[in-house]
Write an enzyme that holds these catalytic residues in place. Structure first.
Site, PDB file in Angstrom:
ATOM      1  N   GLU A  49      -4.749   6.721   9.484  1.00  0.00           N
ATOM      2  CA  GLU A  49      -4.458   7.857   8.294  1.00  0.00           C
ATOM      3  C   GLU A  49      -3.142   8.321   8.136  1.00  0.00           C
ATOM      4  O   GLU A  49      -2.618   8.693   9.050  1.00  0.00           O
ATOM      5  CB  GLU A  49      -5.452   9.041   8.790  1.00  0.00           C
ATOM      6  N   SER A  50      -2.618   8.052   6.943  1.00  0.00           N
ATOM      7  CA  SER A  50      -1.226   7.921   7.002  1.00  0.00           C
ATOM      8  C   SER A  50      -0.479   9.344   7.255  1.00  0.00           C
ATOM      9  O   SER A  50       0.491   9.278   7.900  1.00  0.00           O
ATOM     10  CB  SER A  50      -0.792   7.495   5.367  1.00  0.00           C
ATOM     11  N   VAL A  92      -5.492   0.166   6.100  1.00  0.00           N
ATOM     12  CA  VAL A  92      -3.983   0.200   6.428  1.00  0.00           C
ATOM     13  C   VAL A  92      -3.508   1.611   5.791  1.00  0.00           C
ATOM     14  O   VAL A  92      -3.809   1.920   4.895  1.00  0.00           O
ATOM     15  CB  VAL A  92      -3.195  -0.889   6.135  1.00  0.00           C
ATOM     16  N   CYS A  98       0.679  -1.208   0.094  1.00  0.00           N
ATOM     17  CA  CYS A  98       0.051   0.262   0.079  1.00  0.00           C
ATOM     18  C   CYS A  98       0.774   1.219   0.041  1.00  0.00           C
ATOM     19  O   CYS A  98       1.847   1.393   0.934  1.00  0.00           O
ATOM     20  CB  CYS A  98      -0.674  -0.014   1.316  1.00  0.00           C
ATOM     21  N   LYS A 129     -11.330  -7.363   6.258  1.00  0.00           N
ATOM     22  CA  LYS A 129     -12.007  -6.574   7.370  1.00  0.00           C
ATOM     23  C   LYS A 129     -12.296  -7.432   8.315  1.00  0.00           C
ATOM     24  O   LYS A 129     -13.400  -7.696   9.005  1.00  0.00           O
ATOM     25  CB  LYS A 129     -13.362  -6.068   6.736  1.00  0.00           C
TER      26      LYS A 129
HETATM   27  N1  LIG Z   1      -6.556   7.889   3.367  1.00  0.00           N
HETATM   28  C1  LIG Z   1      -6.157   6.702   3.953  1.00  0.00           C
HETATM   29  C2  LIG Z   1      -6.023   5.544   2.672  1.00  0.00           C
HETATM   30  C3  LIG Z   1      -5.388   4.182   3.168  1.00  0.00           C
HETATM   31  C4  LIG Z   1      -5.864   3.221   2.169  1.00  0.00           C
HETATM   32  O1  LIG Z   1      -6.606   3.663   1.034  1.00  0.00           O
HETATM   33  N2  LIG Z   1      -5.361   1.808   2.368  1.00  0.00           N
HETATM   34  C5  LIG Z   1      -5.894   1.007   1.487  1.00  0.00           C
HETATM   35  C6  LIG Z   1      -4.776   0.001   0.993  1.00  0.00           C
HETATM   36  S1  LIG Z   1      -3.599   0.998  -0.087  1.00  0.00           S
HETATM   37  C7  LIG Z   1      -6.851  -0.144   2.124  1.00  0.00           C
HETATM   38  O2  LIG Z   1      -6.550  -0.339   3.277  1.00  0.00           O
HETATM   39  N3  LIG Z   1      -7.738  -0.694   1.656  1.00  0.00           N
HETATM   40  C8  LIG Z   1      -8.820  -1.410   2.142  1.00  0.00           C
HETATM   41  C9  LIG Z   1     -10.145  -1.418   1.601  1.00  0.00           C
HETATM   42  O3  LIG Z   1     -10.045  -0.263   0.572  1.00  0.00           O
HETATM   43  O4  LIG Z   1     -10.897  -1.756   1.715  1.00  0.00           O
HETATM   44  C10 LIG Z   1      -4.723   7.039   4.358  1.00  0.00           C
HETATM   45  O5  LIG Z   1      -4.044   7.920   4.031  1.00  0.00           O
HETATM   46  O6  LIG Z   1      -4.245   6.142   5.530  1.00  0.00           O
END
Ligand SMILES: N[C@@H](CCC(=O)N[C@@H](CS)C(=O)NCC(=O)O)C(=O)O
Length: 254
Positions: A88-89, A76, A36, A63
């Site tokens: 939140e990154s 994540v 990710c 999940k």
């Molecule tokens: N805004 C979040 C975005 C994090 C994100 O989109 N992570 C993805 C993996 S790259 C995720 O966990 N996806 C799971 C899903 O979409 O259900 C951040 O900045 O942490």
């Protein structure tokens, strides 16, 4: 549409070596998905600051309850610090900056310069990351051309602000950290969508080379073939991630 590729279960290459160095229990637990780009931001900040952390791999698409208890959004990266969850990154990157002030600083001290950095981190999340997903999602040639132009435009706006060698000048900072994962993955849009760094501009080409060869970026990158395999889900229009759904619907990425 066929069956979407499953997420490969763990990091590979340089990233795996880093994972293996962080298997011991620590006050800070880092919940990661090796593939990710958002995770990689927080991971780069942990490495740049030399913070002790325990790495835990999570498949966010499953999940599972234990992970939803940490991040109700089910995304994540997430962190548990002394048992308390955060996610939140970029919020995590700023938390690390605040909680570990004696480690190398990633935000400037001057309030104006700090706000300026936050402005550009916002541009990366809102314009660059979503244009990258749209470019991967675009299936027909006209849409690909338009999406590629949109991606170039978003990058050029940032490129104009870069003071060499890094965004803010001499020192690596949070803006570099925030954009690095997309630079490290642009080989995929080069191969499949005709993207060329030189078309953004000469300064971007040089900046991108410096960013992708930064130790902390290399140490948090898995093998390119695995990264590309993961991104292939978008290339085949099959991605079911929350970000992919949001971009498709014209909503901001979550
Ligand atoms: N805004 C979040 C975005 C994090 C994100 O989109 N992570 C993805 C993996 S790259 C995720 O966990 N996806 C799971 C899903 O979409 O259900 C951040 O900045 O942490």
């Amino acid at each position: 549409m066929g069956t979407p590729d499953k997420v490969f279960p763990h990091a590979t290459g340089e990233a795996l070596k880093t994972v293996n160095k962080h298997s011991q229990p620590q006050d800070l637990v880092f919940y990661s998905g090796w593939f990710c780009p958002y995770v990689q931001r927080t991971w780069i900040a942990l490495e740049e600051k030399g913070i002790a952390y325990e790495y835990k791999e999570v498949d966010p698409y499953r999940k599972e309850k234990h992970f939803l208890d940490i991040n109700p959004k089910g995304l994540v990266p997430a962190v548990e610090y002394h048992g308390k969850p955060l996610y939140e990154s970029l919020i995590l990157c700023e938390f690390l900056e605040d909680a570990f002030p004696s480690t190398p600083r990633l935000l400037p001290a001057d309030p104006f310069a700090r706000a300026h950095s936050r402005l550009w981190m916002d541009h990366i999340s809102k314009a660059i990351a979503s244009a990258f997903i749209r470019l991967l999602q675009a299936q027909d040639p006209d849409k690909q051309t338009a999406a590629l132009q949109e991606y170039y435009k978003a990058l050029r706006i940032l490129a104009d602000q870069v003071k060499a060698p890094y965004f803010g000048g001499e020192d690596w900072g949070l803006v570099d950290t925030a954009v690095a994962p997309w630079i490290a993955r642009d080989f995929v849009v080069e191969k499949h969508r005709g993207f060329k760094r030189e078309n953004v501009g000469r300064n971007w080409e040089e900046y991108a080379k410096r960013v992708e060869s930064r130790e902390s970026v290399l140490r948090t990158m898995s093998d390119r073939e695995r990264v590309e395999q993961n991104i292939r889900r978008y290339l085949r229009d099959e991605a079911q991630s929350e970000a992919a759904k949001a971009v498709r619907a014209g909503r901001p990425v979550p």
